[in-house]
Design an enzyme around this catalytic site. Structure first.
Site, PDB file in Angstrom:
ATOM      1  N   SER A 217       0.833  -1.196   0.000  1.00 24.01           N
ATOM      2  CA  SER A 217       0.000   0.000   0.000  1.00 24.01           C
ATOM      3  C   SER A 217       0.874   1.254   0.000  1.00 24.01           C
ATOM      4  CB  SER A 217      -0.959  -0.045   1.198  1.00 24.01           C
ATOM      5  OG  SER A 217      -1.961   0.932   1.086  1.00 24.01           O
TER       6      SER A 217
ATOM      7  N   ASP B  41     -10.416  -4.723  -3.961  1.00 18.50           N
ATOM      8  CA  ASP B  41      -9.740  -3.804  -3.046  1.00 18.50           C
ATOM      9  C   ASP B  41     -10.585  -2.541  -2.905  1.00 18.50           C
ATOM     10  OD1 ASP B  41      -8.023  -1.943  -1.823  1.00 18.50           O
ATOM     11  OD2 ASP B  41      -6.246  -2.785  -2.777  1.00 18.50           O
TER      12      ASP B  41
ATOM     13  N   HIS C 164      -7.757  -5.546  -0.097  1.00 11.89           N
ATOM     14  CA  HIS C 164      -6.590  -4.664   0.016  1.00 11.89           C
ATOM     15  C   HIS C 164      -5.437  -5.329   0.768  1.00 11.89           C
ATOM     16  CE1 HIS C 164      -4.355  -0.978  -0.027  1.00 11.89           C
ATOM     17  NE2 HIS C 164      -4.286  -0.935   1.284  1.00 11.89           N
TER      18      HIS C 164
END
Length: 241
Positions: free
Chosen positions: A96, A189, A219
């Site tokens: 991320s 996600d 995610h």
């Protein structure tokens, strides 16, 4: 590349010593080195004899510093400090926001990077990840809070972090990264649209870019199958920079 002359807080990390190329795991926003992906990579490194580091950014986990005083570029400098532990280029594995930091380092310090693996990478999320109302609140009030899907505590965003991110945006044009890149992205996600990761793959200058879409992936991408994909991506990278 430090953003100020003020020394960074002391950083907590775990080093597994083995053969190279070394692997550095970069956590996501408000995450730490105790996450399932970091621990799975450490177990893999111990099993296969690879050099590996997991660490906490300043203000996170066991590291020093106050969370609300941190910025994106400060956390980038923390990652650079971890790279100083190695005597050769490393593979950066960024989750991320950690993927954003990995991209910044691969662009600006290519001599330090042998390859890059992005797990739901989120470059420029200070732009597309906030509504206009949230941006105005950050500017006017200095902070916002959001309910977290991963914790009982809300996720806090501070204006200094947001402004640092806005000054560090990457995806408006071609990104001068030439090392091998592997991207893994879930299509379910809710935080990073998979179309953004497809766009990222297109604008990287490297000819060695592979994107894996996980149709039912969220995610976190922390299921056993997701972690197997991450490890396979690392092992599949060329062994020379």
């Amino acid at each position: 590349m430090a953003e100020t002359d003020t020394p960074r807080p002391a950083l907590a990390y775990h080093l597994t010593t083995g053969k190279g190329p070394p692997v550095l795991f970069l956590p996501g926003y408000a995450s730490d080195m105790e996450g399932s992906k970091a621990l799975a990579l450490e177990a893999w490194a111990e099993r296969t004899g690879r050099t590996f580091v997991r660490f906490d950014y300043a203000g996170c986990g066991a590291s020093g510093g106050a969370f609300e005083e941190q910025t994106l570029t400060g956390w980038r400098d923390d990652a650079l400090a971890m790279l100083d532990l190695f005597g050769e280029p490393a593979i950066l594995v960024g989750s991320s926001m950690g993927g954003w930091i990995a991209l910044m380092i691969a662009r600006d310090r290519p001599e330090l990077v042998a390859g890059l693996v992005g797990i739901a990478p989120a470059p420029d999320f200070t732009d597309w990840g906030f509504s206009m109302d949230e941006k105005m609140e950050l500017l006017q009030q200095g902070r916002i809070e959001r309910p977290s899907a991963y914790s009982d505590q809300p996720t806090v965003f501070i204006s200094r972090f947001w402004q640092s991110g806005e000054a560090s945006r990457l995806t408006a044009g071609s990104i001068a990264i030439h090392c091998p890149v592997r991207l893994i992205q879930g299509q379910r996600d809710d935080d990073v649209p998979w179309s953004r990761t497809l766009h990222l793959a297109q604008i990287l200058r490297s000819a060695e870019v592979q994107l894996t879409l996980v149709k039912d992936g969220d995610h976190r991408l922390s299921r056993d199958g997701d972690i197997a994909l991450m490890i396979a991506a690392i092992e599949g990278l060329p062994r020379s920079s």
